[in-house]
Design a protein around this motif. Sequence first.
Motif, PDB file in Angstrom:
ATOM      1  N   THR A 173     134.746  38.477 -27.999  1.00 31.20           N
ATOM      2  CA  THR A 173     133.396  38.928 -28.367  1.00 31.20           C
ATOM      3  C   THR A 173     133.301  39.366 -29.825  1.00 31.20           C
ATOM      4  N   ILE A 174     134.328  39.106 -30.632  1.00 29.58           N
ATOM      5  CA  ILE A 174     134.373  39.604 -32.001  1.00 29.58           C
ATOM      6  C   ILE A 174     133.133  39.214 -32.794  1.00 29.58           C
ATOM      7  N   MET A 175     132.777  37.934 -32.778  1.00 26.47           N
ATOM      8  CA  MET A 175     131.658  37.476 -33.593  1.00 26.47           C
ATOM      9  C   MET A 175     130.337  38.088 -33.140  1.00 26.47           C
ATOM     10  N   CYS A 176     130.181  38.220 -31.836  1.00 30.77           N
ATOM     11  CA  CYS A 176     128.946  38.826 -31.312  1.00 30.77           C
ATOM     12  C   CYS A 176     128.898  40.308 -31.661  1.00 30.77           C
ATOM     13  N   ASP A 177     130.065  40.966 -31.634  1.00 26.68           N
ATOM     14  CA  ASP A 177     130.133  42.378 -32.042  1.00 26.68           C
ATOM     15  C   ASP A 177     129.777  42.526 -33.520  1.00 26.68           C
ATOM     16  N   LEU A 178     130.328  41.640 -34.346  1.00 19.38           N
ATOM     17  CA  LEU A 178     130.055  41.699 -35.788  1.00 19.38           C
ATOM     18  C   LEU A 178     128.579  41.446 -36.077  1.00 19.38           C
ATOM     19  N   TYR A 179     127.997  40.503 -35.356  1.00 25.64           N
ATOM     20  CA  TYR A 179     126.573  40.222 -35.530  1.00 25.64           C
ATOM     21  C   TYR A 179     125.727  41.436 -35.136  1.00 25.64           C
ATOM     22  N   THR A 180     126.106  42.083 -34.035  1.00 28.06           N
ATOM     23  CA  THR A 180     125.391  43.280 -33.574  1.00 28.06           C
ATOM     24  C   THR A 180     125.469  44.390 -34.618  1.00 28.06           C
ATOM     25  N   LEU A 181     126.685  44.632 -35.130  1.00 29.11           N
ATOM     26  CA  LEU A 181     126.861  45.668 -36.158  1.00 29.11           C
ATOM     27  C   LEU A 181     126.122  45.309 -37.442  1.00 29.11           C
ATOM     28  N   GLY A 182     126.238  44.047 -37.844  1.00 24.91           N
ATOM     29  CA  GLY A 182     125.592  43.597 -39.076  1.00 24.91           C
ATOM     30  C   GLY A 182     124.079  43.745 -39.002  1.00 24.91           C
ATOM     31  N   LYS A 183     123.512  43.414 -37.867  1.00 25.06           N
ATOM     32  CA  LYS A 183     122.063  43.517 -37.699  1.00 25.06           C
ATOM     33  C   LYS A 183     121.621  44.980 -37.716  1.00 25.06           C
ATOM     34  N   PHE A 184     122.429  45.841 -37.081  1.00 31.91           N
ATOM     35  CA  PHE A 184     122.098  47.265 -37.055  1.00 31.91           C
ATOM     36  C   PHE A 184     122.158  47.872 -38.456  1.00 31.91           C
ATOM     37  N   ILE A 185     123.249  47.611 -39.164  1.00 28.01           N
ATOM     38  CA  ILE A 185     123.433  48.178 -40.505  1.00 28.01           C
ATOM     39  C   ILE A 185     122.365  47.658 -41.464  1.00 28.01           C
ATOM     40  N   ASN A 186     122.088  46.357 -41.388  1.00 33.34           N
ATOM     41  CA  ASN A 186     121.089  45.760 -42.280  1.00 33.34           C
ATOM     42  C   ASN A 186     119.685  46.289 -41.999  1.00 33.34           C
ATOM     43  N   GLY A 187     119.438  46.699 -40.769  1.00 30.90           N
ATOM     44  CA  GLY A 187     118.114  47.174 -40.402  1.00 30.90           C
ATOM     45  C   GLY A 187     117.884  48.655 -40.652  1.00 30.90           C
ATOM     46  N   ASP A 188     118.912  49.348 -41.126  1.00 27.95           N
ATOM     47  CA  ASP A 188     118.796  50.777 -41.407  1.00 27.95           C
ATOM     48  C   ASP A 188     119.017  50.992 -42.902  1.00 27.95           C
ATOM     49  N   GLU A 189     118.018  51.513 -43.587  1.00 28.74           N
ATOM     50  CA  GLU A 189     118.095  51.644 -45.046  1.00 28.74           C
ATOM     51  C   GLU A 189     119.272  52.517 -45.496  1.00 28.74           C
ATOM     52  N   ALA A 193     122.636  50.843 -47.457  1.00 31.13           N
ATOM     53  CA  ALA A 193     123.028  51.296 -48.789  1.00 31.13           C
ATOM     54  C   ALA A 193     124.445  51.859 -48.804  1.00 31.13           C
ATOM     55  N   GLN A 194     124.938  52.319 -47.652  1.00 31.81           N
ATOM     56  CA  GLN A 194     126.215  53.029 -47.608  1.00 31.81           C
ATOM     57  C   GLN A 194     127.406  52.145 -47.210  1.00 31.81           C
ATOM     58  N   ILE A 195     127.230  51.236 -46.256  1.00 33.57           N
ATOM     59  CA  ILE A 195     128.361  50.444 -45.744  1.00 33.57           C
ATOM     60  C   ILE A 195     128.405  49.095 -46.445  1.00 33.57           C
ATOM     61  N   GLU A 196     129.575  48.749 -46.994  1.00 34.21           N
ATOM     62  CA  GLU A 196     129.688  47.473 -47.699  1.00 34.21           C
ATOM     63  C   GLU A 196     130.629  46.491 -47.009  1.00 34.21           C
ATOM     64  N   GLN A 197     131.424  46.969 -46.044  1.00 35.02           N
ATOM     65  CA  GLN A 197     132.400  46.066 -45.431  1.00 35.02           C
ATOM     66  C   GLN A 197     132.746  46.508 -44.012  1.00 35.02           C
ATOM     67  N   ILE A 198     132.931  45.508 -43.127  1.00 32.23           N
ATOM     68  CA  ILE A 198     133.469  45.738 -41.777  1.00 32.23           C
ATOM     69  C   ILE A 198     134.813  45.023 -41.712  1.00 32.23           C
ATOM     70  N   TYR A 199     135.848  45.761 -41.340  1.00 30.03           N
ATOM     71  CA  TYR A 199     137.189  45.178 -41.250  1.00 30.03           C
ATOM     72  C   TYR A 199     137.650  45.225 -39.793  1.00 30.03           C
ATOM     73  N   VAL A 200     138.148  44.084 -39.302  1.00 30.36           N
ATOM     74  CA  VAL A 200     138.704  44.017 -37.948  1.00 30.36           C
ATOM     75  C   VAL A 200     140.221  44.193 -38.060  1.00 30.36           C
ATOM     76  N   ASN A 201     140.736  45.328 -37.553  1.00 27.94           N
ATOM     77  CA  ASN A 201     142.162  45.629 -37.729  1.00 27.94           C
ATOM     78  C   ASN A 201     143.048  44.944 -36.679  1.00 27.94           C
ATOM     79  N   ASP A 202     144.357  45.239 -36.725  1.00 25.89           N
ATOM     80  CA  ASP A 202     145.319  44.579 -35.830  1.00 25.89           C
ATOM     81  C   ASP A 202     145.021  44.845 -34.355  1.00 25.89           C
ATOM     82  N   ASN A 203     144.394  45.966 -34.054  1.00 27.29           N
ATOM     83  CA  ASN A 203     144.054  46.313 -32.667  1.00 27.29           C
ATOM     84  C   ASN A 203     142.654  45.834 -32.284  1.00 27.29           C
ATOM     85  N   TYR A 204     142.068  45.022 -33.161  1.00 30.55           N
ATOM     86  CA  TYR A 204     140.715  44.490 -32.955  1.00 30.55           C
ATOM     87  C   TYR A 204     139.688  45.613 -32.798  1.00 30.55           C
ATOM     88  N   GLU A 205     139.898  46.643 -33.600  1.00 29.42           N
ATOM     89  CA  GLU A 205     138.926  47.719 -33.725  1.00 29.42           C
ATOM     90  C   GLU A 205     138.169  47.508 -35.032  1.00 29.42           C
TER      91      GLU A 205
END
Length: 264
Positions: A173-189, A193-205
């Motif tokens: 579900t990684i891509m769907c999770d990233l899309y969900t997060l990306g849409k949320f962050i982009n929709g909140d001013e 303005a604050q978050i510039e990157q999402i990193y998926v670590n070795d534990n898929y967090e």
Amino acid sequence: MKKVINILIWLAIIAYFIVAMSFVNEKQKNILCNNIQVSITDSSINGFIKQSDIKEFFHQSDMKVMGSPVVLINTKELEKKLQEYSAVKNAEVYVTMGGDICVNIDQRNPILRVINKRGNSYYIDEDGTIMPLSNKFSSHVLIANGHIVEHFEINKSRKIPCKPEELQQSGNTIMCDLYTLGKFINGDEFWKAQIEQIYVNDNYEYELVPRVGAHIINLGSINDYEKKFRNLKAFYVQGLNKVGWNKYEKINLKYENQVICTKR
């Protein structure tokens, strides 16, 4: 008698319209397409499609548009072909009595740029549509990278498959999770303005890299992500504003109703 007169009047009106329409149709046959007018939505924000690209499209010899009678131009087919461009969300094409062909283009609006584990890179727009990178324009959007492995073939998919039945086979579900997060962050001013990157670590967090502050935010999974963001914002306001934004190295949100900080 009055009824007969009314019928004759209506017959005369109908005959007039038939003759008038025949005259208009005959006149249209002689009107040739001689100009292109292009309007592109949000052209000052996104530059994936330019007016010159659209005009070049219509000037291709196999298009048979320029110089053709306007009555023979299939605008629906032209719209369909324009929407094959990855950056085009919607296309509207119509012709005028003066021989102009008018084109209105809605561009896709990317919200996330993905760099996967293999180094492949592409955009995802607000509708979950996959967009290849452009050599004409680079969109400054949220970056997602790290241990990203898609559950679909990038070059064969136009849209991220996120329906439950589409995820059952892969369990990824990684891509769907990233899309969900990306849409949320982009929709909140604030978060945009604050978050510039999402990193998926070795534990898929999911770890978030902010623009302000020298800390990494561990979101964990996206379960209750809206609540986690609310807790983080409260901590920013009540905590970091007082002790300083560079005091902590890590901020952990993965545990329910907790904000755990690691000092430098």
